[in-house]
Design an enzyme around this catalytic site. Structure first.
Site, mmCIF file in Angstrom:
data_model
loop_
_atom_site.group_PDB
_atom_site.id
_atom_site.type_symbol
_atom_site.label_atom_id
_atom_site.label_comp_id
_atom_site.label_asym_id
_atom_site.label_seq_id
_atom_site.Cartn_x
_atom_site.Cartn_y
_atom_site.Cartn_z
ATOM 1 N N GLU A 62 47.420 36.732 61.359
ATOM 2 C CA GLU A 62 47.362 37.944 61.130
ATOM 3 C C GLU A 62 47.537 39.100 62.461
ATOM 4 O O GLU A 62 47.199 39.993 62.826
ATOM 5 C CB GLU A 62 45.635 38.642 60.840
ATOM 6 C CG GLU A 62 45.233 37.904 59.781
ATOM 7 C CD GLU A 62 45.035 36.294 59.479
ATOM 8 O OE1 GLU A 62 45.920 35.827 58.813
ATOM 9 O OE2 GLU A 62 44.384 35.862 60.198
ATOM 10 N N TYR A 81 36.396 38.900 62.244
ATOM 11 C CA TYR A 81 36.356 37.523 61.474
ATOM 12 C C TYR A 81 35.236 37.086 60.851
ATOM 13 O O TYR A 81 35.126 36.107 60.328
ATOM 14 C CB TYR A 81 37.272 36.489 62.441
ATOM 15 C CG TYR A 81 38.315 35.756 61.331
ATOM 16 C CD1 TYR A 81 39.451 36.139 61.190
ATOM 17 C CD2 TYR A 81 37.726 34.439 60.873
ATOM 18 C CE1 TYR A 81 40.280 35.265 60.166
ATOM 19 C CE2 TYR A 81 38.532 33.651 59.917
ATOM 20 C CZ TYR A 81 39.785 33.978 59.773
ATOM 21 O OH TYR A 81 40.578 33.381 59.012
ATOM 22 N N GLU A 113 51.546 25.731 59.260
ATOM 23 C CA GLU A 113 51.524 25.837 57.643
ATOM 24 C C GLU A 113 53.029 25.874 57.310
ATOM 25 O O GLU A 113 53.404 26.830 56.319
ATOM 26 C CB GLU A 113 50.759 27.007 57.197
ATOM 27 C CG GLU A 113 49.320 26.921 57.536
ATOM 28 C CD GLU A 113 48.415 27.824 56.737
ATOM 29 O OE1 GLU A 113 48.624 28.768 56.162
ATOM 30 O OE2 GLU A 113 47.233 27.421 56.686
ATOM 31 N N GLU A 126 41.923 24.479 60.610
ATOM 32 C CA GLU A 126 41.553 25.724 60.565
ATOM 33 C C GLU A 126 40.146 25.550 59.472
ATOM 34 O O GLU A 126 40.530 25.681 58.165
ATOM 35 C CB GLU A 126 42.492 26.614 59.986
ATOM 36 C CG GLU A 126 43.451 26.757 61.085
ATOM 37 C CD GLU A 126 44.423 27.828 60.698
ATOM 38 O OE1 GLU A 126 44.201 28.656 59.636
ATOM 39 O OE2 GLU A 126 45.589 27.832 61.180
#
Ligand code: GLA
Length: 608
Positions: free
Chosen positions: A99, A321, A173, A254
């Site tokens: 992000e 978050y 990723e 994660e």
């Protein structure tokens, strides 16, 4: 010297099985004076490791710059982790998603010629970069320079040299990155490994991917340890990961214990009990974990990214978050729930971090104002002319923030059509507002008044896309700008230097404003306030619409009435006892030039 290895079943620290219980804390999202306190809170929750990404563009705003000082002092951050008795995991990208603006990839990478700045072979005007995150010589060269500047900081702090760093991630990723043939994927990842090793990184390397067969099979290398990312259904995800990583420790790299927020959407929260149960399942299975996030922090300045899966959604300034430790460092219900789970599996200190005191309540009158149009010469002096179309922000080498573009229109032009606006443009005719073009709501057309004049676009990059094929797309007015009768040519454009705006504006530009009267944007507003030195503040801008905020010359970030976030976090280290300076750039308008600091954060409405 200590060792850290990947064994047949477990991670082995000095030859003994070690369950990594880690939490993510991004040094680049936390004021450096608060690093030590946040790391300490992680230890008190029972974590034995801190994980951080490295955002390449945070260190390298231009190709010939690399800053490792102050907020960017990764070495100091890792030393503080070590001083607290914790280990570290470093994830230097080169792409991080997170992000963060452009997923950490510097926007200048996508320019054909770093000196000229036009979008070239590495990136197309429609996005869809061809060279980036691929086995492309120019990209690999840039990575080589990045690694050579960054990785010595990490190498010197590896566990093998008595430091805290246990392992280092390669890419991020990668299995989710579309459009790269399998053999090129392998070649690219192998090249990253080679270049990482070349810089003296000798601890284990790993990859992390979303926990499904497709991503796990495409994102890694047979010779690298695979980890998986997920936030629920732990046993099932571990079984999936095991299929791809037949031996060695299982790790959720994660463990999504919360989620990020986008402007105009609800504030995301997850139930602490559910997250706690999922974590318990993970730890009971003997798996290692990295909580994403332990502490989210703030997208300070213009650092937040965006997603675009058909609708462009920029990320909020707050990166709270819904993590166990809140944006301002307070332990939450989730902190206590996860700590109790960790205590079932590992030693947890008895001590708890303190709850921060309520923040000071302060009313601020912004009694001085300066219309943007009156100070443009101070903030946008570098005007370039283009006989063709409007230059993109990238062509102006403006990698974030705002630019001004102008051209002339005739009385018969009638309507304005822009192929693509990235991401918003405030349009004025001879200074009179005409309307706003907006990417999120797909507004690409504006009717024009039937008169000739100078048409000005204040163009805003609201955050570069951090995920998927649109990474690397240029910002600004993209493609031809048309009217009812013709293409608009002969433009003037200039980057707007806003990060240091309060300093650039100095004292000359301000005029007195009535504190009761509504204000029209785009305009700057300035006020001062006394408060408690070093105390965190939560700034509310009720009645304002959207813009930027600075405290004592530091650009805190964007605010927007569309929410969800209702307050901006002002880190205590920025606040002094007397004459704090608050500057607001309001782009649209405000009911009155007043602001208020309130006792607690308001992150906005949630779904239920
Ligand atoms: C993925 C990425 C992270 C972050 C999370 C969502 O897992 O790897 O960088 O973007 O999604 O917060």
């Amino acid at each position: 010297m200590p060792t850290f290895e990947i064994g047949e079943r477990d991670f082995l620290l000095d030859g003994r099985p070690f369950q990594v219980i880690s939490g993510a804390l991004h040094y680049f999202r936390v004021h450096p004076d608060q690093w030590a306190e946040r790391i300490r809170a992680a230890r008190l929750m029972g974590l034995n490791t801190i994980e951080t990404y490295v955002a390449w563009n945070f260190h390298a705003p231009e190709p010939d710059q690399f800053d490792l000082g102050g907020r960017r002092d990764l070495g100091r951050f890792l030393d503080l982790v070590a001083a607290e008795g914790l280990h570290a995991i470093v994830r230097p990208g080169p792409y991080i998603c997170a992000e963060w603006d452009g997923g950490g990839l510097p926007a200048w990478l996508f320019a054909a010629d770093p000196a000229g700045g036009t979008a070239g072979p590495a990136g197309g005007s429609a996005g869809g970069a061809t060279g980036v995150r691929r086995h492309d010589p120019a990209f690999l060269d840039a990575i080589g320079t990045y690694y050579a500047r960054l990785l010595p900081v990490v190498a010197a702090r590896q566990v093998t040299r008595g430091g805290p760093v246990l392992m280092v991630q390669v890419e991020n990723e990668y299995g989710a990155y579309p459009g790269v043939p399998d053999d090129e994927r392998v070649a690219y990842l192998r090249e990253l490994v080679r270049r990482t090793r070349e810089q003296g990184i000798d601890v284990p390397l790993f990859t992390s991917d979303q926990a499904d067969d497709e991503h796990l099979s495409r994102g890694g290398l047979p010779e690298l340890h695979k980890t998986a990312n997920f936030g629920s259904r732990s046993p099932e995800r571990l079984t999936t990961l095991r299929r791809h990583q037949p031996t060695g420790p299982l790790m959720c790299m994660e463990f999504w214990d919360g989620w990020f927020d986008s402007w105009g959407q609800v504030h995301h929260v997850t139930a602490p009990e559910t997250t706690a149960q999922d974590l318990d399942d993970l730890l009971a299975a003997g798996a290692s974990v990295n909580l994403y996030m332990f502490h989210g922090g703030t997208n300070l300045g213009l650092t937040s990214g965006a997603n675009d899966k058909g609708t462009y959604l920029p990320i909020t300034t707050s990166y709270d978050y819904d993590a166990p430790l809140s944006e301002h460092g307070a332990p939450t219900a989730k902190f206590h729930a996860l700590r109790a789970v960790i205590a079932k599996h590992a030693p947890v200190p008895d001590e708890l971090p303190g709850d921060p005191a309520p923040a000071p309540v302060v009313d601020v009158e912004l009694g001085r104002r300066a219309a943007l149009a009156d100070v443009v010469h101070l903030l946008a002096p570098d005007v370039v002319a283009s006989s063709d179309g409007a230059p993109t922000m990238d062509a102006l080498r403006q990698w974030s923030g705002f630019a001004l573009c102008s051209t002339t229109v005739r009385a018969d032009d009638g309507v304005l059509v822009v192929d693509e606006v990235r991401d918003r443009a405030y349009v004025a005719l001879d200074g009179d507002p005409v309307g706003v073009l907006d990417r999120t709501t797909h507004v690409n057309v504006l009717p024009l008044p039937r008169r000739a004049g100078t048409l000005t676009f204040l163009v805003e990059d609201r955050g570069r896309v951090n995920y998927g094929p649109r990474i690397g797309e240029p910002k600004g007015l993209v493609g031809p700008v048309r009217t009812a009768t013709r293409l608009l040519t002969d433009w003037e454009a200039a980057p707007l230097h806003l990060t240091a705006a309060p300093r650039l504006l100095g004292d000359v530009a301000w005029t007195a404003a009535d504190p009761e009267a509504p204000v029209a944007g785009p305009s700057f507003h300035r006020g001062t306030f006394d408060s408690v030195a070093g105390a965190d503040h939560f700034l509310r801008l009720d009645g304002w619409t959207r813009g930027l905020v600075w405290v004592n010359g530091e650009l805190l970030g964007r605010y927007s009435a569309e929410g969800p976030t209702g307050t901006l976090y002002v880190p205590g280290p920025l606040v002094r006892a007397e004459r704090n300076e608050l500057v607001v750039l309001e782009l649209t308008g405000a009911a009155a030039p007043r602001a208020r600091c309130v006792p607690a954060p308001d992150l906005g409405p949630t779904e239920s």
